[in-house]
Design an enzyme around this catalytic site. Structure first.
Site, PDB file in Angstrom:
ATOM      1  CE1 TYR A 124       6.549   5.771   7.121  1.00 33.77           C
ATOM      2  CE2 TYR A 124       5.401   3.680   6.892  1.00 33.77           C
ATOM      3  CZ  TYR A 124       6.435   4.523   6.540  1.00 33.77           C
ATOM      4  OH  TYR A 124       7.329   4.109   5.593  1.00 33.77           O
ATOM      5  CE  LYS A 163      -0.821  -3.515   6.096  1.00 36.50           C
ATOM      6  NZ  LYS A 163      -1.337  -2.323   5.433  1.00 36.50           N
ATOM      7  CE  LYS A 221       6.867  -1.892  11.361  1.00 39.76           C
ATOM      8  NZ  LYS A 221       7.585  -1.995  10.092  1.00 39.76           N
ATOM      9  CE1 TYR A 250      -3.136   3.015   0.832  1.00 37.90           C
ATOM     10  CE2 TYR A 250      -2.489   2.839   3.142  1.00 37.90           C
ATOM     11  CZ  TYR A 250      -3.174   3.489   2.137  1.00 37.90           C
ATOM     12  OH  TYR A 250      -3.889   4.614   2.435  1.00 37.90           O
ATOM     13  CB  ILE A 251       3.084   2.842   2.513  1.00 41.77           C
ATOM     14  CG1 ILE A 251       1.939   2.821   3.543  1.00 41.77           C
ATOM     15  CG2 ILE A 251       3.863   4.144   2.620  1.00 41.77           C
ATOM     16  CD1 ILE A 251       2.404   2.762   4.991  1.00 41.77           C
ATOM     17  CE1 TYR A 300       3.753  -3.759  12.112  1.00 42.60           C
ATOM     18  CE2 TYR A 300       2.634  -2.415  13.745  1.00 42.60           C
ATOM     19  CZ  TYR A 300       3.253  -2.533  12.519  1.00 42.60           C
ATOM     20  OH  TYR A 300       3.386  -1.427  11.712  1.00 42.60           O
ATOM     21  CG  PHE A 305       7.881   0.699   2.136  1.00 41.12           C
ATOM     22  CD1 PHE A 305       7.253   1.646   2.921  1.00 41.12           C
ATOM     23  CD2 PHE A 305       8.473   1.117   0.947  1.00 41.12           C
ATOM     24  CE1 PHE A 305       7.216   2.976   2.550  1.00 41.12           C
ATOM     25  CE2 PHE A 305       8.440   2.449   0.556  1.00 41.12           C
ATOM     26  CZ  PHE A 305       7.809   3.380   1.361  1.00 41.12           C
ATOM     27  CB  SER A 342       4.525   1.945  13.656  1.00 41.70           C
ATOM     28  OG  SER A 342       3.230   2.122  14.180  1.00 41.70           O
ATOM     29  CG  ASN A 385      -6.748  -6.518  11.121  1.00 45.61           C
ATOM     30  OD1 ASN A 385      -7.511  -7.348  11.603  1.00 45.61           O
ATOM     31  ND2 ASN A 385      -5.675  -6.855  10.418  1.00 45.61           N
TER      32      ASN A 385
HETATM   33  P1  NAD Z   1       1.752  -3.729   2.984  1.00 44.81           P
HETATM   34  O1  NAD Z   1       1.545  -5.065   3.600  1.00 44.81           O
HETATM   35  O2  NAD Z   1       0.755  -3.235   2.025  1.00 44.81           O
HETATM   36  O3  NAD Z   1       3.200  -3.676   2.301  1.00 44.81           O
HETATM   37  C1  NAD Z   1       4.295  -4.409   2.774  1.00 44.81           C
HETATM   38  C2  NAD Z   1       4.896  -5.161   1.590  1.00 44.81           C
HETATM   39  O4  NAD Z   1       6.035  -5.899   2.030  1.00 44.81           O
HETATM   40  C3  NAD Z   1       3.927  -6.163   0.963  1.00 44.81           C
HETATM   41  O5  NAD Z   1       3.853  -5.935  -0.423  1.00 44.81           O
HETATM   42  C4  NAD Z   1       4.526  -7.510   1.314  1.00 44.81           C
HETATM   43  O6  NAD Z   1       4.260  -8.480   0.309  1.00 44.81           O
HETATM   44  C5  NAD Z   1       6.006  -7.166   1.424  1.00 44.81           C
HETATM   45  N1  NAD Z   1       6.789  -8.082   2.260  1.00 44.81           N
HETATM   46  C6  NAD Z   1       6.504  -8.511   3.511  1.00 44.81           C
HETATM   47  N2  NAD Z   1       7.466  -9.333   3.953  1.00 44.81           N
HETATM   48  C7  NAD Z   1       8.398  -9.407   2.966  1.00 44.81           C
HETATM   49  C8  NAD Z   1       9.619 -10.101   2.824  1.00 44.81           C
HETATM   50  N3  NAD Z   1      10.096 -10.894   3.781  1.00 44.81           N
HETATM   51  N4  NAD Z   1      10.322  -9.947   1.684  1.00 44.81           N
HETATM   52  C9  NAD Z   1       9.859  -9.163   0.691  1.00 44.81           C
HETATM   53  N5  NAD Z   1       8.705  -8.486   0.767  1.00 44.81           N
HETATM   54  C10 NAD Z   1       7.975  -8.604   1.885  1.00 44.81           C
HETATM   55  O7  NAD Z   1       1.927  -2.690   4.190  1.00 44.81           O
HETATM   56  P2  NAD Z   1       1.985  -1.103   4.146  1.00 44.81           P
HETATM   57  O8  NAD Z   1       0.746  -0.600   4.793  1.00 44.81           O
HETATM   58  O9  NAD Z   1       2.344  -0.624   2.799  1.00 44.81           O
HETATM   59  O10 NAD Z   1       3.170  -0.863   5.176  1.00 44.81           O
HETATM   60  C11 NAD Z   1       4.511  -0.719   4.751  1.00 44.81           C
HETATM   61  C12 NAD Z   1       5.409  -0.669   5.976  1.00 44.81           C
HETATM   62  O11 NAD Z   1       4.994   0.391   6.818  1.00 44.81           O
HETATM   63  C13 NAD Z   1       5.360  -1.942   6.839  1.00 44.81           C
HETATM   64  O12 NAD Z   1       6.646  -2.188   7.332  1.00 44.81           O
HETATM   65  C14 NAD Z   1       4.426  -1.565   7.972  1.00 44.81           C
HETATM   66  O13 NAD Z   1       4.672  -2.283   9.149  1.00 44.81           O
HETATM   67  C15 NAD Z   1       4.755  -0.086   8.145  1.00 44.81           C
HETATM   68  N6  NAD Z   1       3.655   0.681   8.749  1.00 44.81           N
HETATM   69  C16 NAD Z   1       2.408   0.649   8.177  1.00 44.81           C
HETATM   70  C17 NAD Z   1       1.345   1.371   8.762  1.00 44.81           C
HETATM   71  C18 NAD Z   1      -0.040   1.332   8.179  1.00 44.81           C
HETATM   72  O14 NAD Z   1      -0.988   1.750   8.858  1.00 44.81           O
HETATM   73  N7  NAD Z   1      -0.250   0.884   6.933  1.00 44.81           N
HETATM   74  C19 NAD Z   1       1.583   2.110   9.936  1.00 44.81           C
HETATM   75  C20 NAD Z   1       2.873   2.136  10.480  1.00 44.81           C
HETATM   76  C21 NAD Z   1       3.906   1.418   9.868  1.00 44.81           C
HETATM   77  C1  UD1 Z   2      -3.604  -0.168  14.328  1.00 48.23           C
HETATM   78  C2  UD1 Z   2      -2.697  -0.974  15.211  1.00 48.23           C
HETATM   79  C3  UD1 Z   2      -1.311  -0.354  15.170  1.00 48.23           C
HETATM   80  C4  UD1 Z   2      -0.799  -0.313  13.735  1.00 48.23           C
HETATM   81  C5  UD1 Z   2      -1.811   0.431  12.869  1.00 48.23           C
HETATM   82  C6  UD1 Z   2      -1.426   0.382  11.424  1.00 48.23           C
HETATM   83  C7  UD1 Z   2      -4.067  -2.005  16.954  1.00 48.23           C
HETATM   84  C8  UD1 Z   2      -4.409  -1.999  18.405  1.00 48.23           C
HETATM   85  N1  UD1 Z   2      -3.232  -1.025  16.562  1.00 48.23           N
HETATM   86  O1  UD1 Z   2      -3.600   1.185  14.790  1.00 48.23           O
HETATM   87  O2  UD1 Z   2      -0.407  -1.107  15.961  1.00 48.23           O
HETATM   88  O3  UD1 Z   2       0.452   0.349  13.666  1.00 48.23           O
HETATM   89  O4  UD1 Z   2      -3.108  -0.166  13.017  1.00 48.23           O
HETATM   90  O5  UD1 Z   2      -1.576  -0.896  10.886  1.00 48.23           O
HETATM   91  O6  UD1 Z   2      -4.501  -2.865  16.188  1.00 48.23           O
HETATM   92  N2  UD1 Z   2     -11.816   1.276  14.826  1.00 48.23           N
HETATM   93  C9  UD1 Z   2     -13.156   1.054  14.915  1.00 48.23           C
HETATM   94  N3  UD1 Z   2     -13.712   0.049  14.163  1.00 48.23           N
HETATM   95  C10 UD1 Z   2     -12.953  -0.729  13.320  1.00 48.23           C
HETATM   96  C11 UD1 Z   2     -11.562  -0.479  13.239  1.00 48.23           C
HETATM   97  C12 UD1 Z   2     -11.032   0.524  14.020  1.00 48.23           C
HETATM   98  O7  UD1 Z   2     -13.878   1.727  15.651  1.00 48.23           O
HETATM   99  O8  UD1 Z   2     -13.500  -1.647  12.671  1.00 48.23           O
HETATM  100  C13 UD1 Z   2     -11.232   2.404  15.616  1.00 48.23           C
HETATM  101  C14 UD1 Z   2     -10.133   1.991  16.578  1.00 48.23           C
HETATM  102  O9  UD1 Z   2     -10.659   1.647  17.818  1.00 48.23           O
HETATM  103  C15 UD1 Z   2      -9.277   3.268  16.612  1.00 48.23           C
HETATM  104  C16 UD1 Z   2      -9.444   3.862  15.197  1.00 48.23           C
HETATM  105  O10 UD1 Z   2     -10.640   3.280  14.685  1.00 48.23           O
HETATM  106  O11 UD1 Z   2      -9.808   4.178  17.537  1.00 48.23           O
HETATM  107  C17 UD1 Z   2      -8.303   3.545  14.273  1.00 48.23           C
HETATM  108  O12 UD1 Z   2      -8.073   2.129  14.261  1.00 48.23           O
HETATM  109  P1  UD1 Z   2      -7.070   1.435  13.226  1.00 48.23           P
HETATM  110  O13 UD1 Z   2      -7.348   1.929  11.858  1.00 48.23           O
HETATM  111  O14 UD1 Z   2      -7.128  -0.032  13.467  1.00 48.23           O
HETATM  112  O15 UD1 Z   2      -5.643   2.018  13.631  1.00 48.23           O
HETATM  113  P2  UD1 Z   2      -4.898   2.000  15.050  1.00 48.23           P
HETATM  114  O16 UD1 Z   2      -5.672   1.284  16.085  1.00 48.23           O
HETATM  115  O17 UD1 Z   2      -4.501   3.386  15.340  1.00 48.23           O
END
Ligand code: NAD
Ligand code: UD1
Length: 337
Positions: free
Chosen positions: A176, A84, A152, A11-12, A148, A80, A124, A197
């Site tokens: 992030y 996650k 990080k 995604y990112i 998880y 990335f 994160s 989620n």
């Molecule tokens: P994502 O799952 O969409 O992207 C991660 C990518 O990494 C995927 O395409 C997956 O196939 C690839 N991948 C995983 N393990 C691998 C491996 N061993 N070798 C090669 N490729 C691998 O997730 P995203 O939302 O784009 O997140 C990117 C990064 O940012 C992750 O590290 C995630 O933990 C971090 N992050 C995401 C969020 C969020 O809310 N989306 C928040 C904080 C941090």
């Molecule tokens: C979650 C993860 C966090 C991770 C981040 C990005 C948990 C406890 N935390 O963060 O570790 O880095 O995702 O992947 O899982 N909510 C609802 N209904 C839903 C889903 C969420 O009410 O179906 C609420 C949650 O309670 C929260 C807000 O929406 O208040 C955001 O939730 P979410 O998008 O899951 O992100 P985080 O909980 O911040």
């Protein structure tokens, strides 16, 4: 000189590939498709009319990484690749430590071997744990409640130790906040496997009829409307933060943690109502119990990103909802099979 993007099909990562190419950077992408498909990269190629050099590879595969560093002139890595899903990490902690921590150690070992000592890492806001808001980068971190989040924090510490051991290393730890939305074209976006989620993907699947209604996890938090507050950030703003972080890494050494957020908190119900404005009708939801491990509020202090990177988020919650809805309404099943 090229930038290696690990996890660039996610995604990112896919949004960042697009912004890097638009900024004139050469990129090489690797992904093992654990949580993605080839399609987003094809769409990035379409959007910028450029062929992207891609390797299907795993960051735990040292030989595959060596081949990539031998075949390309890489000077910086944006890392990335990682797993996650918080719930999955509780069920399969070893998988998370092996992939996120072990994989990063292997990547860094290979980087060292080829003399590439610049890395921008996806950390994160979860590392802040129970600190008071707004979160500033100098707060103590590591008070995390699930594997998880621990991966990080552990990777942050490993990368800092690497900088201490060798002053040629440059490490940018990007913390992030909550990335949502999609590129304004609606061609790339977030496509979670199974039941989402996270809040915005769930809202979007309710809106296209894939889920019946949203459960709002708790309306008794000490916040103005009782629902949880988060710092949602448009994924394109986040991607642009990476373009700036690479420039910073190329001109500095040492380790810096930097928040990428907007500094503004939005509650669950505020987000639902902002979404309803673009959706044009009420979104079905029910109030449900709190989700274990959730914090009442979480938002960033943004001064450090502004001062060090010259970066600020410019897109607001309405922009995020508009672009997220364009993506989901035009791709109701995401990237499909
Ligand atoms: P994502 O799952 O969409 O992207 C991660 C990518 O990494 C995927 O395409 C997956 O196939 C690839 N991948 C995983 N393990 C691998 C491996 N061993 N070798 C090669 N490729 C691998 O997730 P995203 O939302 O784009 O997140 C990117 C990064 O940012 C992750 O590290 C995630 O933990 C971090 N992050 C995401 C969020 C969020 O809310 N989306 C928040 C904080 C941090
Ligand atoms: C979650 C993860 C966090 C991770 C981040 C990005 C948990 C406890 N935390 O963060 O570790 O880095 O995702 O992947 O899982 N909510 C609802 N209904 C839903 C889903 C969420 O009410 O179906 C609420 C949650 O309670 C929260 C807000 O929406 O208040 C955001 O939730 P979410 O998008 O899951 O992100 P985080 O909980 O911040």
């Amino acid at each position: 000189m090229a930038i290696l993007i690990t996890g660039g099909c996610g995604y990112i990562g896919s949004h960042t590939c697009l912004e890097l190419i638009k900024a004139g950077q050469d990129i090489v992408v690797l992904d093992n498709f654990y949580n993605s498909k080839p399609e987003p990269l094809h769409r990035v190629e379409e959007l910028c009319n450029t062929k992207i050099k891609f390797y299907e590879a795993d960051i735990r595969d040292e030989a595959a990484l060596c081949r990539i560093f031998e075949e390309n002139e890489i000077d910086t890595v944006i890392h990335f690749a990682g797993l996650k899903a918080v719930g999955e990490s509780v069920e399969k902690p070893l998988l998370y430590f092996e992939n996120n921590v072990g994989g990063t150690v292997t990547l860094c070992r290979v980087m060292n071997k080829y003399g590439v000592k610049r890395i921008v890492f996806s950390s994160s806001a979860t590392v802040y744990g129970h600190n008071p808001v707004p979160y500033t980068e100098d707060m103590p971190v590591g008070d995390v409640t699930n594997p998880y989040g621990r991966t990080k924090y552990m990777v942050e510490e490993i990368l800092r130790d690497l900088c201490t051991s060798d002053p040629e290393w440059s490490v940018v730890l990007l913390r992030y906040f909550n990335p949502i939305g999609s590129h304004e074209s609606g061609r790339i976006g977030e496509d979670p496997n199974g039941i989402p989620n996270n809040l915005m993907p769930y809202v979007l699947q309710v809106a296209v009829g894939r889920r019946e209604r949203l459960s709002v996890y708790g309306d008794d938090y000490p916040t103005p409307d009782g629902t949880g507050i988060r710092d949602y950030i448009h994924v394109v703003d986040l991607a642009l933060g990476h373009v700036k972080a690479v420039a910073y890494a190329r001109s500095h050494t040492g380790a810096e943690a930097i928040n990428l957020g907007t500094g503004r908190g939005t509650s669950v119900l505020e987000l639902v109502h902002a979404f309803e404005k673009v959706y044009g009708k009420p979104l079905p939801y029910v109030i449900a119990p709190r989700r274990a491990g959730d914090l009442p509020e979480c938002y960033a202090a943004t001064d450090k990103a502004r001062d060090l990177l010259g970066w600020e988020a410019t897109r607001n919650i309405d922009d995020m909802c508009r672009d997220a809805w364009k993506w989901q309404s035009e791709n109701p099943m995401g990237y499909g099979e």
